[in-house]
Design a protein around this motif. Structure first.
Motif, PDB file in Angstrom:
ATOM      1  N   ASP A 158     -15.248  14.263   4.963  1.00  0.00           N
ATOM      2  CA  ASP A 158     -15.880  15.123   3.959  1.00  0.00           C
ATOM      3  C   ASP A 158     -17.272  14.607   3.600  1.00  0.00           C
ATOM      4  O   ASP A 158     -18.255  15.364   3.611  1.00  0.00           O
TER       5      ASP A 158
ATOM      6  N   TRP B 127      -0.316   4.671   1.440  1.00  0.00           N
ATOM      7  CA  TRP B 127      -1.434   5.415   2.032  1.00  0.00           C
ATOM      8  C   TRP B 127      -1.180   6.908   1.918  1.00  0.00           C
ATOM      9  O   TRP B 127      -0.081   7.393   2.270  1.00  0.00           O
TER      10      TRP B 127
ATOM     11  N   MET C  57     -14.066  19.599  -0.237  1.00  0.00           N
ATOM     12  CA  MET C  57     -13.643  19.025   1.049  1.00  0.00           C
ATOM     13  C   MET C  57     -14.160  19.863   2.214  1.00  0.00           C
ATOM     14  O   MET C  57     -14.100  21.079   2.165  1.00  0.00           O
ATOM     15  N   ALA C  58     -14.603  19.165   3.173  1.00  0.00           N
ATOM     16  CA  ALA C  58     -15.180  19.843   4.331  1.00  0.00           C
ATOM     17  C   ALA C  58     -14.113  20.206   5.366  1.00  0.00           C
ATOM     18  O   ALA C  58     -14.416  20.440   6.521  1.00  0.00           O
ATOM     19  N   LEU C  59     -12.876  20.211   4.947  1.00  0.00           N
ATOM     20  CA  LEU C  59     -11.804  20.548   5.883  1.00  0.00           C
ATOM     21  C   LEU C  59     -11.569  22.060   5.850  1.00  0.00           C
ATOM     22  O   LEU C  59     -11.770  22.704   4.824  1.00  0.00           O
ATOM     23  N   LYS C  60     -11.114  22.586   6.982  1.00  0.00           N
ATOM     24  CA  LYS C  60     -10.794  24.009   7.018  1.00  0.00           C
ATOM     25  C   LYS C  60      -9.443  24.257   6.367  1.00  0.00           C
ATOM     26  O   LYS C  60      -9.218  25.257   5.715  1.00  0.00           O
ATOM     27  N   GLU C  61      -8.564  23.302   6.578  1.00  0.00           N
ATOM     28  CA  GLU C  61      -7.212  23.451   6.073  1.00  0.00           C
ATOM     29  C   GLU C  61      -7.001  22.430   4.967  1.00  0.00           C
ATOM     30  O   GLU C  61      -7.454  21.295   5.067  1.00  0.00           O
ATOM     31  N   ARG C  62      -6.311  22.828   3.920  1.00  0.00           N
ATOM     32  CA  ARG C  62      -6.106  21.912   2.789  1.00  0.00           C
ATOM     33  C   ARG C  62      -4.639  21.843   2.445  1.00  0.00           C
ATOM     34  O   ARG C  62      -3.861  22.709   2.830  1.00  0.00           O
ATOM     35  N   ILE C  63      -4.328  20.866   1.659  1.00  0.00           N
ATOM     36  CA  ILE C  63      -3.012  20.817   1.032  1.00  0.00           C
ATOM     37  C   ILE C  63      -3.114  21.606  -0.274  1.00  0.00           C
ATOM     38  O   ILE C  63      -3.975  21.317  -1.108  1.00  0.00           O
ATOM     39  N   ASN C  64      -2.253  22.612  -0.408  1.00  0.00           N
ATOM     40  CA  ASN C  64      -2.293  23.447  -1.612  1.00  0.00           C
ATOM     41  C   ASN C  64      -1.082  23.226  -2.507  1.00  0.00           C
ATOM     42  O   ASN C  64      -1.137  23.522  -3.694  1.00  0.00           O
TER      43      ASN C  64
ATOM     44  N   ARG D 106       1.359  16.916   7.839  1.00  0.00           N
ATOM     45  CA  ARG D 106       2.065  18.024   8.507  1.00  0.00           C
ATOM     46  C   ARG D 106       2.763  17.555   9.778  1.00  0.00           C
ATOM     47  O   ARG D 106       3.824  18.071  10.141  1.00  0.00           O
TER      48      ARG D 106
ATOM     49  N   GLU E  75       3.354  18.612  -1.034  1.00  0.00           N
ATOM     50  CA  GLU E  75       2.923  18.207   0.311  1.00  0.00           C
ATOM     51  C   GLU E  75       2.058  16.954   0.283  1.00  0.00           C
ATOM     52  O   GLU E  75       1.842  16.322   1.315  1.00  0.00           O
ATOM     53  N   ALA E  76       1.534  16.637  -0.870  1.00  0.00           N
ATOM     54  CA  ALA E  76       0.667  15.466  -0.973  1.00  0.00           C
ATOM     55  C   ALA E  76       1.550  14.241  -1.193  1.00  0.00           C
ATOM     56  O   ALA E  76       1.976  13.962  -2.311  1.00  0.00           O
ATOM     57  N   ARG E  77       1.863  13.576  -0.111  1.00  0.00           N
ATOM     58  CA  ARG E  77       2.750  12.424  -0.235  1.00  0.00           C
ATOM     59  C   ARG E  77       2.118  11.192   0.409  1.00  0.00           C
ATOM     60  O   ARG E  77       1.075  11.276   1.043  1.00  0.00           O
ATOM     61  N   THR E  78       2.810  10.059   0.229  1.00  0.00           N
ATOM     62  CA  THR E  78       2.238   8.806   0.726  1.00  0.00           C
ATOM     63  C   THR E  78       3.190   8.141   1.709  1.00  0.00           C
ATOM     64  O   THR E  78       4.381   8.452   1.756  1.00  0.00           O
ATOM     65  N   TRP E  79       2.640   7.225   2.456  1.00  0.00           N
ATOM     66  CA  TRP E  79       3.393   6.421   3.403  1.00  0.00           C
ATOM     67  C   TRP E  79       3.272   4.964   2.944  1.00  0.00           C
ATOM     68  O   TRP E  79       2.168   4.481   2.737  1.00  0.00           O
ATOM     69  N   TYR E  80       4.405   4.296   2.780  1.00  0.00           N
ATOM     70  CA  TYR E  80       4.392   2.940   2.230  1.00  0.00           C
ATOM     71  C   TYR E  80       4.333   1.873   3.318  1.00  0.00           C
ATOM     72  O   TYR E  80       4.933   2.036   4.387  1.00  0.00           O
ATOM     73  N   GLY E  81       3.632   0.804   3.021  1.00  0.00           N
ATOM     74  CA  GLY E  81       3.557  -0.297   3.975  1.00  0.00           C
ATOM     75  C   GLY E  81       2.931  -1.511   3.320  1.00  0.00           C
ATOM     76  O   GLY E  81       2.632  -1.506   2.128  1.00  0.00           O
TER      77      GLY E  81
ATOM     78  N   PRO F  92      -4.673  12.414  -3.571  1.00  0.00           N
ATOM     79  CA  PRO F  92      -3.442  12.478  -2.772  1.00  0.00           C
ATOM     80  C   PRO F  92      -3.471  13.550  -1.699  1.00  0.00           C
ATOM     81  O   PRO F  92      -2.615  13.551  -0.821  1.00  0.00           O
TER      82      PRO F  92
ATOM     83  N   TYR G 118       0.826  -1.207   0.000  1.00  0.00           N
ATOM     84  CA  TYR G 118       0.000   0.000   0.000  1.00  0.00           C
ATOM     85  C   TYR G 118       0.861   1.258   0.000  1.00  0.00           C
ATOM     86  O   TYR G 118       2.005   1.247   0.457  1.00  0.00           O
TER      87      TYR G 118
END
Lengths: 187, 157, 383, 386
Positions: free
Chosen positions: C30, A55, B1-8, A63, B12-18, C20, A53
């Motif tokens: 959301d 994720w 998105m219903a979030l107040k804060e977003r990734i712009n 952050r 910054e949009a990265r993934t974590w592998y596992g 992403p 995966y």
């Protein structure tokens, strides 16, 4: 068919003969021994799952991890319930609303509870125990802990309420992961 | 998105592998163990009939799927059978295209009311048709290990 | 006699091939915020019970329901997982509401398909470990076998199946949240690469990320809310054989049984003429046709021709998958049924925008759990 | 309000370390025995509620679908519910709402676990219950969370290991009378205290064994129940609650999710004074301290008082409030979901006076079974009565 001999269930149910049988009356299942597997007495198949995966980290954990890379512990704040939380989340789970901003926390804390663990996650015995703990982070609301490991301490001397400080990886080696903190040592 | 804060920022949009590290050792079960051993040692396919439902299960089962009765009888079936359906597979377990497409079939062994899934060989897709007679090709006796792969494949008879 | 059950709130994210910028929790949050806003409720105060639909191997996390309550506003409340399609989750919620112990229920399902690096490796783990997995086959082979047998018995042609993809991906062009919209022609199928013949890659729904949350209420509770209720008149679900050896390869009888259960509750005796439109599972093109037959909406001998003649098109006699279906909106694992339900409720409320049908008062929604399962759920809806 | 629902039949396999039988076969053995126990056949069963814990144990994705033919799901409405360790008891609540809704007259509830499939040891499967980003990289072991919780519990109430070991001794010895039990040797407090330290304060004998097994129960509405048995055991209440996933933000000394679940179940059952209205309890005991924590969560005693209750013999089989007369998970074995349902099965036998050598001394007309799981966050409770 050559069924494995181990544990003939009926004979166990019947003994001792004097006492009346207790339910369940005929609890069948054929237990196998190590030998049955080792010597191929039973037919088996093996499978290694290919389940990998990537994720998406998302806003809050993204952050948090970026903060760790910079040697900072970041929390989030909910103005409604006045909590400062770690690990960070994009929303307050009690107020069900987006959180109201980020707070840089201390890299010190208090051991809430701990264990001395002699077995690794994949069930290998180790001589020196790992010391997992829940550490309440200074600067966050009371009771806001994270799970991590203690180190640089005689395991016998760890106690609940112990003050600890994060030992970070050298800045160049950090990758934006919870393991950027090597362990927590007594303060 | 219903979030107040977003990734712009894209970076910054990265993934974590596992992964799910799962290694499993499966027993063939009470019925399966007997089926595979009989196939391995005696070259014989067995089935289990349900007297209530009229089903003849191949591979055999400890119980009838339909009425849950215990299946005590075992009968000989096959080894030949009829093709119930087939397909030609072009992608592998990793999702990538296969260098060589693989034919797969559903074969109803003579005497069975159920169909086995297995590989097909010795035929082109255009040669195949539903109802076609098929026969199993077994591994050499010395190389068998008590698994469904003791059957190499089925081929047209 | 228990109270009627209504859908009183729906919320969905955009369906995208990748997402992403958000974690799965943020994605679910959301959809949840939108659904609660839609229903005019506060989950912390108002909701009695939550059902989430997920499978561990899809999430890459064991006991996935651990990570569910917070983003749904469900912490320390009644929450449980149904490892089934979202429509199974709806059925579970309906039963809970019908006990009379609950009045407001929430059902959630989502897909973070893009986070699975090895979808085929994961799918293979659902095959029988003794008799099937040792053959080392991509799970699509099961659909190939089934399509071949279905076509042989019904006379449906692969070209007619292709027409389903042309219709559904085209329908999705006017669906603002759809993630796999495309203007296809039959010509495209001539160039499509084979997957498991007769199945080509254009016959297979491609996955997307997204989440859907649905709010259900008992009739008395629904009357207190501001939304126009859409009545859930029937809920059925059923299983065939999970084993490839013992299943019926031409017709999914479990869909028929599930439908019979739902129709009976709804008092529907003539499904073919009762429903204004249908949202059915189309994970593979042939599945839409197979499911229409199993639901009693078409004859096996006509179903292929019907799609060619446009009878199931948006402007047809009884539209099927106006939303775009899974082929057009995207495959979403356990969320596939909730996506159908979401679009059906929009239609019934008259809120389907460019996709709005003139006549949309009754609908049937159906889901199937994909290969290698023989598991389906059916809902009937009415305004 | 809803239909009254009873348990009318029960079956279970022997709990073993490693079973020859596949998970499907284990499910069938238990289901068949449950059907036979009340003289019912599959065509009298309206639906199936299946419960089984992580798919990684059996090593099958969509495990519910895989098991379904063994659990009698062919041609039936079937659903699998799943709340980690809480599944076994929850499955009865799931079955309850199937029947109480009026949509079904009967429901077969089946729980199965085949933990031995996971290699090299089932415990490693638990790595993947932790958060993939913030926790799994630390390579946590399942024992960690139990040890952390146990330490917190002991610290909060100033308890010693002996106080807790009594639970293991009681339950493992109770299990000697259980024909399906995996453990078959008497145990003393010294044995527990001298057993191998796994993750202090957790030692080998503080823990239940890893097992394969299945349990099934049959639920019926009132009219069917009265027809098939003279002694229906009624589901008087059920409850469940799932706490936040942020477990390191919670106080681990008390299971508030169990309390929340118990409140729901007691309210339904009309239980206002659990200590006196509950006569026998089967709380979840995968580790010995959990029984104590859960007795408190079930409000059968005050916070921090359960150890004393145990020391006083109140929870013994001949005590005033027998607890885990079956032998519990510590003694009978712990095939996760099946173990939870085993507790419900035990109450069924106890309340009908059919528990043989395990029959409790006091008269009992109402009992509570409880399970717990996920990240120490889910409580599931069922109150049964005759």
């Amino acid at each position: 068919m050559a069924k494995p001999k181990a544990q003939s269930p009926k004979s166990e149910v019947q003994s001792p003969k004097s006492a009346p049988a207790a339910p369940p009356y005929h609890p069948i299942a054929h237990g196998l021994s190590d030998d049955d597997f080792k010597h191929g007495k039973v037919c088996t198949t093996r499978w290694t799952a290919d389940a990998r995966y990537a994720w998406d980290r998302g806003v809050a954990i993204g952050r948090y991890l970026d903060g760790l890379k910079q040697g900072k512990l970041l929390g989030v704040r909910c103005a409604k319930c006045a909590r400062i939380m770690i690990p960070p989340r994009a929303f307050c789970e009690w107020c069900f609303k987006p959180v109201d901003g980020w707070v840089e926390l201390e890299d010190t804390g208090v051991v809430n509870t701990f264990s001395l663990c002699y077995v690794t996650w994949d069930v290998k015995r180790v001589k020196e125990p790992q010391v997992p703990a829940v550490i309440e982070i200074d600067g966050a609301s009371r009771g806001m802990g994270i799970m991590h490991l203690l180190g640089g301490v005689d395991p016998k001397k760890v106690f609940c309420g112990m003050k600890v400080k994060a030992v970070w990886k050298p800045a160049a080696e950090r990758e934006g992961a919870i393991t950027d903190i090597l362990y927590w040592k007594p303060l | 998105m219903a979030l107040k804060e977003r990734i712009n920022l894209p970076g910054e949009a990265r993934t974590w592998y596992g992964e799910l590290p799962v290694q499993s050792l499966y027993t063939a079960g009470d019925a399966g163990d007997r089926f595979l051993k009989t196939l391995k040692e005696k070259d014989q396919f067995m089935g289990s009939p349900c007297t209530a439902c009229g089903e003849v299960y191949v591979p055999p089962k400890l119980y009838c799927e339909k009425c849950m009765a215990e299946l005590k009888d075992w009968i000989k079936v096959g080894p030949d059978g009829a093709l119930e359906s087939w397909t030609e597979v072009h992608v592998g377990l990793d999702g990538k295209r296969l260098a060589q497409a693989q034919l797969v079939g559903l074969i109803r062994l003579d005497g069975a009311t159920t169909s086995m899934v297995h590989l097909l060989a010795g035929a082109e897709p255009n040669d195949l048709c539903i109802g076609m007679r098929m026969t199993p090709v077994m591994k050499p006796a010395a190389k068998r290990e008590g698994a469904i792969t003791d059957i190499l494949h089925f081929r047209p008879k | 006699m228990s109270e009627r059950i209504a859908v009183v709130g729906i919320g969905a994210t955009q369906f995208r091939t990748i997402t992403p910028d958000v974690s799965y929790k943020e994605l679910m949050f959301d959809a949840a915020v939108r659904a609660y806003d839609n229903a005019g409720i506060d989950p912390r105060r108002d909701v009695d019970t939550f059902v989430t639909c997920a499978e561990d191997y899809i999430e890459g996390t064991s006991i996935f329901d651990e990570y569910v309550p917070d983003q749904l506003g469900a912490a320390l409340k009644q929450v449980h997982t149904i490892t089934g399609d979202g429509l199974h989750g709806v059925a579970a919620a309906v039963m809970q509401l019908r006990t009379g112990r609950f009045s407001l229920a929430v059902v959630e399902a989502h897909s973070k398909a893009s986070n699975i690096l090895t979808p085929d490796g994961v799918a293979a783990c659902a095959q029988d470990p003794v008799y099937v997995r040792p053959l080392c086959l991509n799970s699509h082979f099961i659909a190939g076998l089934e399509m071949n047998r279905f076509c042989a018995e019904s006379g449906v042609t692969p070209g007619q199946c292709a027409q389903v993809a042309v219709k559904n991906r085209g329908n999705a062009l006017s669906n603002p949240i759809a993630g796999q919209a495309a203007k296809l022609t039959l010509e495209d199928f001539r160039h499509a690469r084979p997957v498991a013949l007769p199945l080509t890659e254009l016959d297979v729904a491609q996955s997307v990320d997204g989440a859907v949350v649905v709010v259900l209420a008992t009739e008395s509770r629904a009357r207190e809310l501001r939304t126009k209720p859409v009545w859930l008149t029937g809920a059925g679900w059923c299983n065939g054989s999970p084993n490839l050896e013992t299943r019926d390869w031409a017709s999914p009888k479990y869909v028929t049984t599930a439908a019979a259960m739902a129709y009976k509750q709804a008092g529907i005796t003539d499904p073919r003429h009762y429903f204004d439109f249908a949202e059915v599972d189309d994970t593979y093109t042939y599945k839409e046709l197979q499911h229409l037959v199993a639901l009693g909406l078409a004859n096996a001998c006509d179903v292929g021709r019907d799609v060619e003649l446009g009878k199931t098109a948006t402007k047809g006699k009884r539209p099927v998958n106006v939303s775009g279906g899974a082929l057009g909106m995207g495959h979403m694992y356990e969320c596939i049924g909730l996506a159908r339900l979401y679009c059906a409720v929009q239609q019934l409320r008259g809120e389907a925008g460019m996709q709005q049908l003139d006549k949309a008062r009754t609908a049937v929604v159906q889901a199937w759990r994909g290969v290698p399962t023989a598991s389906a759920a059916v809902l009937t809806l009415a305004t | 309000m809803g239909n009254r629902v009873a348990i009318v039949g029960v079956g279970m396999t022997k709990f073993v370390r490693r079973a020859l039988e596949t998970g499907k076969e284990l499910s069938w053995l238990a289901s068949k025995m449950a059907l036979d126990s009340c003289g019912m056949t599959m065509d009298q069963i309206g639906c199936v509620a299946l419960g089984t814990a992580p798919d990684t144990f059996d090593g099958v994705h969509m495990k519910g679908e895989y098991l379904s033919d063994g659990a009698g799901c062919w041609g039936k409405p079937y659903m699998r519910s799943y709340v980690g360790g809480g599944t076994g008891v929850f499955s009865v609540a799931q079955g309850w709402y199937h029947v109480a809704s009026g949509m079904f007259d009967t429901c077969l509830v089946v729980c199965e676990e085949k933990m031995s499939t996971f290699q090299p040891h089932a415990q490693a499967a638990f790595l993947t219950i932790f958060d993939h980003t913030t926790e799994r990289p630390l390579k946590p072991n399942l024992l960690w969370i139990f040890a952390l919780e146990m330490n917190r519990y002991m610290t909060a109430y100033g308890l010693k290991k002996e106080d807790i070991a009594r639970v293991a001794v009681k339950n493992k010895n109770n299990a000697l009378d259980h024909p399906a039990a995996q453990i078959a040797a008497p145990v003393t407090i010294e044995d527990v205290l001298n057993s191998e330290v796994l993750a202090w304060p957790v030692q080998r004998l503080d823990v239940s064994p890893v097992s394969d097994g299945a349990v099934a129960v049959i639920l019926a509405n009132e009219s069917v129940a009265r027809r098939v048995t003279d002694k229906p055991v009624w589901i008087e209440g059920c409850g469940w609650a799932l706490d936040t996933a942020y477990w390191t933000n919670r106080d681990l000394c008390y299971s508030r999710c169990v309390e929340e679940a118990a409140r729901m179940a007691y309210k339904m059952a009309g239980v206002t004074d659990p200590r006196h209205q509950i006569h026998v309890a089967e709380p979840y005991d995968p580790f010995d301290y959990k029984e104590l924590q859960h007795l408190e969560g079930l409000m059968l005693c005050g916070r921090g008082e359960a150890a004393q209750l145990t020391a006083d013999g109140v929870t013994a089989r001949d005590g005033e409030l027998p607890v885990c007369p079956s032998g519990g998970l510590l003694g009978v074995g712990n095939p996760i979901a099946a173990a939870g349902l085993m507790k419900v099965a035990e109450l069924f036998w106890q309340l009908r006076g059919e528990a043989g050598k395990r029959q409790i001394a006091r008269k009992a007309t109402r009992g509570v079974a409880q399970a717990w799981g996920d990240l120490m966050q889910v409580g599931t409770v069922v109150v049964l009565g005759v």
